[in-house]
Design an enzyme around this catalytic site. Structure first.
Site, PDB file in Angstrom:
ATOM      1  N   GLY A   1     -12.294  49.700 -23.476  1.00 51.38           N
ATOM      2  CA  GLY A   1     -13.742  49.555 -23.608  1.00 51.38           C
ATOM      3  C   GLY A   1     -14.173  48.235 -23.006  1.00 51.38           C
ATOM      4  O   GLY A   1     -13.354  47.328 -22.843  1.00 51.38           O
TER       5      GLY A   1
ATOM      6  N   CYS B   1      -5.488  48.979 -23.893  1.00 49.14           N
ATOM      7  CA  CYS B   1      -6.371  47.862 -23.540  1.00 49.14           C
ATOM      8  C   CYS B   1      -7.196  47.414 -24.755  1.00 49.14           C
ATOM      9  O   CYS B   1      -6.643  46.897 -25.703  1.00 49.14           O
ATOM     10  CB  CYS B   1      -7.228  48.255 -22.337  1.00 49.14           C
ATOM     11  N   TYR B   2      -8.511  47.653 -24.762  1.00 48.96           N
ATOM     12  CA  TYR B   2      -9.318  47.293 -25.938  1.00 48.96           C
ATOM     13  C   TYR B   2      -8.683  47.875 -27.202  1.00 48.96           C
ATOM     14  O   TYR B   2      -8.639  47.226 -28.253  1.00 48.96           O
ATOM     15  CB  TYR B   2     -10.742  47.820 -25.759  1.00 48.96           C
TER      16      TYR B   2
ATOM     17  N   HIS C   1      -3.561  50.287 -18.163  1.00 50.80           N
ATOM     18  CA  HIS C   1      -4.119  51.644 -18.262  1.00 50.80           C
ATOM     19  C   HIS C   1      -3.150  52.698 -17.712  1.00 50.80           C
ATOM     20  O   HIS C   1      -3.014  52.828 -16.499  1.00 50.80           O
ATOM     21  CB  HIS C   1      -5.440  51.720 -17.484  1.00 50.80           C
TER      22      HIS C   1
ATOM     23  N   GLU D   1      -3.615  55.838 -17.772  1.00 43.58           N
ATOM     24  CA  GLU D   1      -4.333  57.062 -17.398  1.00 43.58           C
ATOM     25  C   GLU D   1      -4.820  57.068 -15.957  1.00 43.58           C
ATOM     26  O   GLU D   1      -5.234  58.107 -15.456  1.00 43.58           O
ATOM     27  CB  GLU D   1      -5.512  57.294 -18.361  1.00 43.58           C
TER      28      GLU D   1
ATOM     29  N   SER E   1     -28.425  81.804 -15.133  1.00 43.34           N
ATOM     30  CA  SER E   1     -29.057  81.244 -13.936  1.00 43.34           C
ATOM     31  C   SER E   1     -28.304  81.648 -12.676  1.00 43.34           C
ATOM     32  O   SER E   1     -28.783  81.459 -11.570  1.00 43.34           O
ATOM     33  CB  SER E   1     -29.069  79.719 -14.028  1.00 43.34           C
ATOM     34  N   GLY E   2     -27.101  82.184 -12.853  1.00 43.72           N
ATOM     35  CA  GLY E   2     -26.275  82.477 -11.692  1.00 43.72           C
ATOM     36  C   GLY E   2     -25.374  81.307 -11.332  1.00 43.72           C
ATOM     37  O   GLY E   2     -24.477  81.424 -10.508  1.00 43.72           O
ATOM     38  N   GLY E   3     -25.598  80.151 -11.962  1.00 46.73           N
ATOM     39  CA  GLY E   3     -24.710  79.008 -11.754  1.00 46.73           C
ATOM     40  C   GLY E   3     -23.393  79.227 -12.499  1.00 46.73           C
ATOM     41  O   GLY E   3     -23.267  80.164 -13.283  1.00 46.73           O
ATOM     42  N   VAL E   4     -22.430  78.334 -12.245  1.00 48.24           N
ATOM     43  CA  VAL E   4     -21.090  78.526 -12.807  1.00 48.24           C
ATOM     44  C   VAL E   4     -21.120  78.559 -14.343  1.00 48.24           C
ATOM     45  O   VAL E   4     -20.563  79.464 -14.952  1.00 48.24           O
ATOM     46  CB  VAL E   4     -20.146  77.378 -12.368  1.00 48.24           C
ATOM     47  N   ASP E   5     -21.788  77.576 -14.940  1.00 47.74           N
ATOM     48  CA  ASP E   5     -21.679  77.434 -16.394  1.00 47.74           C
ATOM     49  C   ASP E   5     -22.245  78.638 -17.145  1.00 47.74           C
ATOM     50  O   ASP E   5     -21.571  79.221 -17.991  1.00 47.74           O
ATOM     51  CB  ASP E   5     -22.377  76.156 -16.870  1.00 47.74           C
ATOM     52  N   SER E   6     -23.483  79.024 -16.823  1.00 47.99           N
ATOM     53  CA  SER E   6     -24.056  80.135 -17.583  1.00 47.99           C
ATOM     54  C   SER E   6     -23.334  81.437 -17.237  1.00 47.99           C
ATOM     55  O   SER E   6     -23.218  82.333 -18.069  1.00 47.99           O
ATOM     56  CB  SER E   6     -25.566  80.249 -17.356  1.00 47.99           C
ATOM     57  N   SER E   7     -22.817  81.554 -16.011  1.00 48.03           N
ATOM     58  CA  SER E   7     -22.078  82.769 -15.649  1.00 48.03           C
ATOM     59  C   SER E   7     -20.801  82.902 -16.475  1.00 48.03           C
ATOM     60  O   SER E   7     -20.457  83.988 -16.936  1.00 48.03           O
ATOM     61  CB  SER E   7     -21.698  82.747 -14.160  1.00 48.03           C
TER      62      SER E   7
ATOM     63  N   LYS F   1     -15.531  70.738 -16.126  1.00 46.73           N
ATOM     64  CA  LYS F   1     -16.002  71.668 -15.098  1.00 46.73           C
ATOM     65  C   LYS F   1     -14.868  72.476 -14.452  1.00 46.73           C
ATOM     66  O   LYS F   1     -14.968  73.684 -14.284  1.00 46.73           O
ATOM     67  CB  LYS F   1     -16.747  70.878 -14.014  1.00 46.73           C
TER      68      LYS F   1
END
Ligand code: XMP
Length: 512
Positions: free
Chosen positions: A54, A81-82, A168, A170, A222-228, A368
């Protein structure tokens, strides 16, 4: 519940990366607020706890603090770290303010055998980004690694399974970081590493069925990825209890409404209600050139049309939304966050008071790319799963000046040619968005012997991680050449094509 790791987020820009690294290793994890209580954690039973980095200093008053009781849960803890400095301070060590911030590559020497560093070289490069450091170990701890400037670069109390890393693990700049995290999650915490998309589908369809019971669910598709993907997942879980409303606002890409209808209505057999309201939107947009007013008008008209459709369905208890994990994380982030602002464009907020729903957000634990994998597993075609982000107001914000039926048709045709050409390049998946913009400018040209005075189309292609910053994408000259030739020769009303080479900031991705 499968094995999982809790990541307490102290605000590092790398916190999401920790989550990515674990999920790539088939270990489920969740980012949680830094002040999540030990009680909450105990109830949810994680196999391990990671305290992220952080930007604050543990020596400052009011800096993000954790519940000290989490060190007594008997669950392994890894502070990064933090998170390490906080562990040091909480458990009775001494943290010293750094004279200057150490930022960049360092080389650590491993001091003695430890589970975290098993089979790793005795000396290895790591990525440092810190001001403070632990100067004196808390009781029961020993030093696991050091660098030239940092005598305690890693520490552990192995009897209590509490670890700290000053660097770090990661980030890609710590080449063995993935292995260090693996040692923590598998060897120390004992995770099985069996979290898969198919597990996710099984668990989430089961919990959706349980929650929904015999109720009906509404989804704005909407036809977008998420709502599809939400549509495909809910359809699998509850079949005919799902009702999708697709608002064709007339500002979509060429044939997009037909594609959505083919996929969800015909192939999946979902109850899909298409509100063909292009003319209504055009009517409301008549005479408006100001971008913000256009957005408002489009947003308001969308809500009206959507609400009308929703009422036709009859009593509906739930509204489903394609909220993703980064939106959830941002909304609980200690400093708030920018991507929440993007997502607010998408939400079906502001529905009239007679429409009250409980929200279902089945993707709120996914990133995503995981949503794309899920979509593929559920049988969605690549044309939908690989779709680029598309703004809610659609071509309305890509037609500068007034939006008319004629200008929508010109832009759809120009945009289709951009899409077709760009899709052919190898690096297609590196492009975040690529599209055409219709400018409110006429320029002079010649076609045959005739002088023309017609529209200019701008082509935009950008690379980006999240839409918040973006760089213009270096499209090959040949691609630019065929885009320009095809638009000018094949699209009536355009006689000039230009390419936008601005980055965001200071420009934006869209032109309006
Ligand atoms: P800008 O143009 O702000 O765009 O750099 C960042 C990302 O957001 C999308 N965008 C929108 N999405 N409604 C949306 O749903 C909007 O009004 C809107 N404006 C921009 C844009 O396509 C890009 O991905």
């Amino acid at each position: 519940m499968h094995d999982w790791i809790a990541i307490l987020d102290f605000g590092s820009q790398y916190s999401q990366l920790i989550a990515r690294r674990l999920r790539e290793r088939q270990v489920y994890c969740e980012l949680m607020r830094f002040d999540t209580t030990a009680e909450t954690l105990r109830a949810r039973g994680p196999k391990g706890i990671i305290l992220s980095g952080g930007p604050a200093s543990v020596l400052e008053a009011g800096s993000p603090d954790c519940d000290p009781a989490l060190f007594d849960l008997g669950v392994p803890v890894l502070g990064i770290c933090y998170g390490m400095q906080l562990t040091g301070k909480k458990l009775g060590g001494i943290v010293r303010k750094g004279e200057s911030r150490e930022y960049g590559m360092a080389s650590v020497d491993i001091a003695g055998a430890a589970a975290l560093f098993r089979s790793l070289p005795e000396q290895m490069p790591v990525w440092m980004s810190h001001g403070d450091q632990v100067e004196a170990l808390p009781p029961g701890f020993r030093i696991l690694a050091k660098t030239h400037t940092c005598p305690i670069a890693a520490m552990a109390d192995e009897s209590r399974r509490i670890y700290g890393l000053q660097f770090h693990p990661e980030v890609v700049h710590t080449p063995h970081g993935g292995e260090i995290l693996e040692h923590f999650i598998f060897d120390v915490c004992g995770c099985a590493g069996d979290w898969k998309m198919s597990t996710f589908i099984e668990e989430s369809t089961r919990s959706i069925r349980q929650r929904v019971g015999g109720g009906q669910v509404l989804l704005g598709l909407s036809g977008g990825v998420d709502s599809s993907v939400v549509a495909a997942l809910l359809h699998k879980a509850i079949g005919p209890q799902l009702h999708c409303v697709f608002v064709d606002n007339g500002l979509l890409r060429y044939k997009e409404a037909e594609q959505v209808e083919d996929c969800f209505g015909r192939a999946f057999g979902i109850d899909l209600r298409i509100a063909r309201s292009g003319p209504l939107f055009l009517e409301k947009l008549a005479g408006i050139a100001d971008p913000e007013r256009k957005r408002k008008v489009i947003g308001r008209t969308f809500i009206d049309v959507f609400a009308d459709e929703a009422r036709k369905i009859g009593p509906v208890k739930f509204l489903a939304q394609g909220t993703l994990y980064p939106d959830v994380i941002e909304s609980v982030h200690p400093r708030g966050g920018p991507s929440a602002t993007i997502k607010s464009h998408h939400n079906v907020g502001g529905l009239p008071p007679d429409l009250k729903f409980e929200l279902i957000e089945p993707l709120r634990e996914l990133f995503k790319d995981e949503v794309r994998t899920l979509g593929r597993e559920l049988g969605l075609p690549d044309t939908i799963v690989d779709r680029q982000p598309f703004p809610g107001p659609g071509l309305g914000v890509r037609i500068l000046g007034e939006v008319t039926a004629e200008r929508v048709a010109i832009l759809q045709q120009a945009d289709l040619r951009v899409q077709e050409e760009v899709r052919q390049i190898q690096a297609y998946r590196e492009i975040w968005q690529s599209f055409a913009v219709l400018l409110p400018v006429q320029t002079v040209g010649v076609m045959g012997d005739e002088r023309t005075y017609e529209n200019v189309v701008a082509v935009r292609a950008v690379s980006s991680m999240d839409g918040m910053t973006a760089d213009w994408f270096r499209l090959p000259y040949e691609t630019l050449d065929s885009i320009a030739r095809r638009i000018i020769n094949e699209v009536r009303g355009v006689n000039r094509v230009v390419f936008d080479i601005s980055s965001k900031p200071p420009s934006t991705i869209e032109w309006e």
